[in-house]
Scaffold this active site. Structure first.
Site, PDB file in Angstrom:
ATOM      1  N   TYR A   1      27.080 -64.979 -35.479  1.00  0.00           N
ATOM      2  CA  TYR A   1      28.247 -65.276 -34.641  1.00  0.00           C
ATOM      3  C   TYR A   1      28.334 -64.343 -33.430  1.00  0.00           C
ATOM      4  O   TYR A   1      29.424 -64.167 -32.871  1.00  0.00           O
ATOM      5  CB  TYR A   1      29.521 -65.191 -35.480  1.00  0.00           C
ATOM      6  CG  TYR A   1      29.679 -66.370 -36.423  1.00  0.00           C
ATOM      7  CD1 TYR A   1      29.962 -67.642 -35.940  1.00  0.00           C
ATOM      8  CD2 TYR A   1      29.526 -66.214 -37.797  1.00  0.00           C
ATOM      9  CE1 TYR A   1      30.083 -68.726 -36.787  1.00  0.00           C
ATOM     10  CE2 TYR A   1      29.657 -67.296 -38.663  1.00  0.00           C
ATOM     11  CZ  TYR A   1      29.943 -68.547 -38.144  1.00  0.00           C
ATOM     12  OH  TYR A   1      30.072 -69.634 -38.976  1.00  0.00           O
TER      13      TYR A   1
ATOM     14  N   GLU B   1      19.507 -71.741 -35.389  1.00  0.00           N
ATOM     15  CA  GLU B   1      20.258 -71.498 -36.628  1.00  0.00           C
ATOM     16  C   GLU B   1      19.441 -71.877 -37.864  1.00  0.00           C
ATOM     17  O   GLU B   1      19.493 -71.194 -38.887  1.00  0.00           O
ATOM     18  CB  GLU B   1      21.587 -72.273 -36.577  1.00  0.00           C
ATOM     19  CG  GLU B   1      22.525 -71.714 -35.515  1.00  0.00           C
ATOM     20  CD  GLU B   1      23.727 -72.605 -35.235  1.00  0.00           C
ATOM     21  OE1 GLU B   1      23.875 -73.674 -35.860  1.00  0.00           O
ATOM     22  OE2 GLU B   1      24.543 -72.212 -34.372  1.00  0.00           O
TER      23      GLU B   1
ATOM     24  N   ASN C   1      37.738 -72.935 -41.844  1.00  0.00           N
ATOM     25  CA  ASN C   1      37.594 -74.361 -41.540  1.00  0.00           C
ATOM     26  C   ASN C   1      36.451 -75.065 -42.251  1.00  0.00           C
ATOM     27  O   ASN C   1      35.901 -76.049 -41.755  1.00  0.00           O
ATOM     28  CB  ASN C   1      37.560 -74.584 -40.024  1.00  0.00           C
ATOM     29  CG  ASN C   1      36.357 -73.960 -39.364  1.00  0.00           C
ATOM     30  OD1 ASN C   1      35.570 -73.274 -40.015  1.00  0.00           O
ATOM     31  ND2 ASN C   1      36.186 -74.202 -38.076  1.00  0.00           N
TER      32      ASN C   1
ATOM     33  N   HIS D   1      30.376 -75.548 -40.930  1.00  0.00           N
ATOM     34  CA  HIS D   1      29.806 -75.302 -39.610  1.00  0.00           C
ATOM     35  C   HIS D   1      28.863 -76.438 -39.245  1.00  0.00           C
ATOM     36  O   HIS D   1      28.166 -76.972 -40.110  1.00  0.00           O
ATOM     37  CB  HIS D   1      29.011 -73.987 -39.646  1.00  0.00           C
ATOM     38  CG  HIS D   1      28.128 -73.773 -38.446  1.00  0.00           C
ATOM     39  ND1 HIS D   1      28.594 -73.215 -37.279  1.00  0.00           N
ATOM     40  CD2 HIS D   1      26.821 -74.081 -38.217  1.00  0.00           C
ATOM     41  CE1 HIS D   1      27.600 -73.166 -36.393  1.00  0.00           C
ATOM     42  NE2 HIS D   1      26.519 -73.682 -36.940  1.00  0.00           N
TER      43      HIS D   1
ATOM     44  N   LYS E   1      31.132 -73.231 -45.745  1.00  0.00           N
ATOM     45  CA  LYS E   1      31.628 -71.858 -45.661  1.00  0.00           C
ATOM     46  C   LYS E   1      32.253 -71.417 -47.002  1.00  0.00           C
ATOM     47  O   LYS E   1      32.519 -72.247 -47.870  1.00  0.00           O
ATOM     48  CB  LYS E   1      32.624 -71.766 -44.506  1.00  0.00           C
ATOM     49  CG  LYS E   1      31.974 -72.123 -43.144  1.00  0.00           C
ATOM     50  CD  LYS E   1      32.957 -71.975 -41.991  1.00  0.00           C
ATOM     51  CE  LYS E   1      32.287 -72.322 -40.666  1.00  0.00           C
ATOM     52  NZ  LYS E   1      33.216 -72.135 -39.517  1.00  0.00           N
TER      53      LYS E   1
END
Ligand code: CMP
Length: 139
Positions: A51, A128, A114, A117, A11
């Site tokens: 998302y 995905e 965080n 993913h 990310k």
């Protein structure tokens, strides 16, 4: 159907802090082979689509803003039991709850930001992967 592939994104916070090499090294050291890899940037529309399952959650706006604020690294990884083993490697969504030595424990700053993913099922790994890569980019 069982698969031996999962999908990951490093990310924007990971890229901003210069962690790409260290995280990919940890992924390789855990026995995952990288079969597709690219640095790219999500548009707001792409982040909202990726998302979509979280769109009613209070953190959705913040999540889209986070995921579009800079480049990401997307990859498809291959290993036996890839989805489950990768989720163990990255650790809990909230780094405060993540086990010692996991990627989120080491590199994530908070539940919102965080670091990485990992797909949560074989089905989502395929969806995905197809979202980010076309067939000729997967090896
Ligand atoms: P991930 O599990 O990869 O995908 C959904 C993301 O939403 C999650 O990582 C976090 O980046 C974010 N997220 C999940 N729960 C929260 C929360 N309670 N507050 C803020 N962001 C969250």
């Amino acid at each position: 159907m069982a698969t031996n592939r999962t999908f990951t994104m490093l990310k924007p916070d990971s890229i901003e802090k210069g962690y790409i090499g260290a995280i990919l090294e940890k992924i390789n050291a855990a026995g995952f082979k990288i079969v597709a890899l690219k640095m790219t940037r999500l548009s707001v529309a792409h982040a909202e689509q990726f998302y979509a399952i979280h769109k009613e959650r209070p953190f959705f706006g913040e999540l889209v803003e986070y995921m579009t604020r800079g480049p990401i690294v997307a990859a498809i990884l291959e290993k036996e039991n890839a989805v489950e083993d990768f989720r163990v490697l990255i650790g809990a969504t909230n780094p405060e709850d993540a086990a010692e030595g996991t990627i989120r424990k080491i590199y994530a700053e908070s539940i919102s930001f965080n670091a990485i993913h990992g797909s949560d099922s074989d089905e989502n790994a395929e969806i995905e992967s197809n979202f980010h890569f076309s067939g000729r980019q997967m090896f």
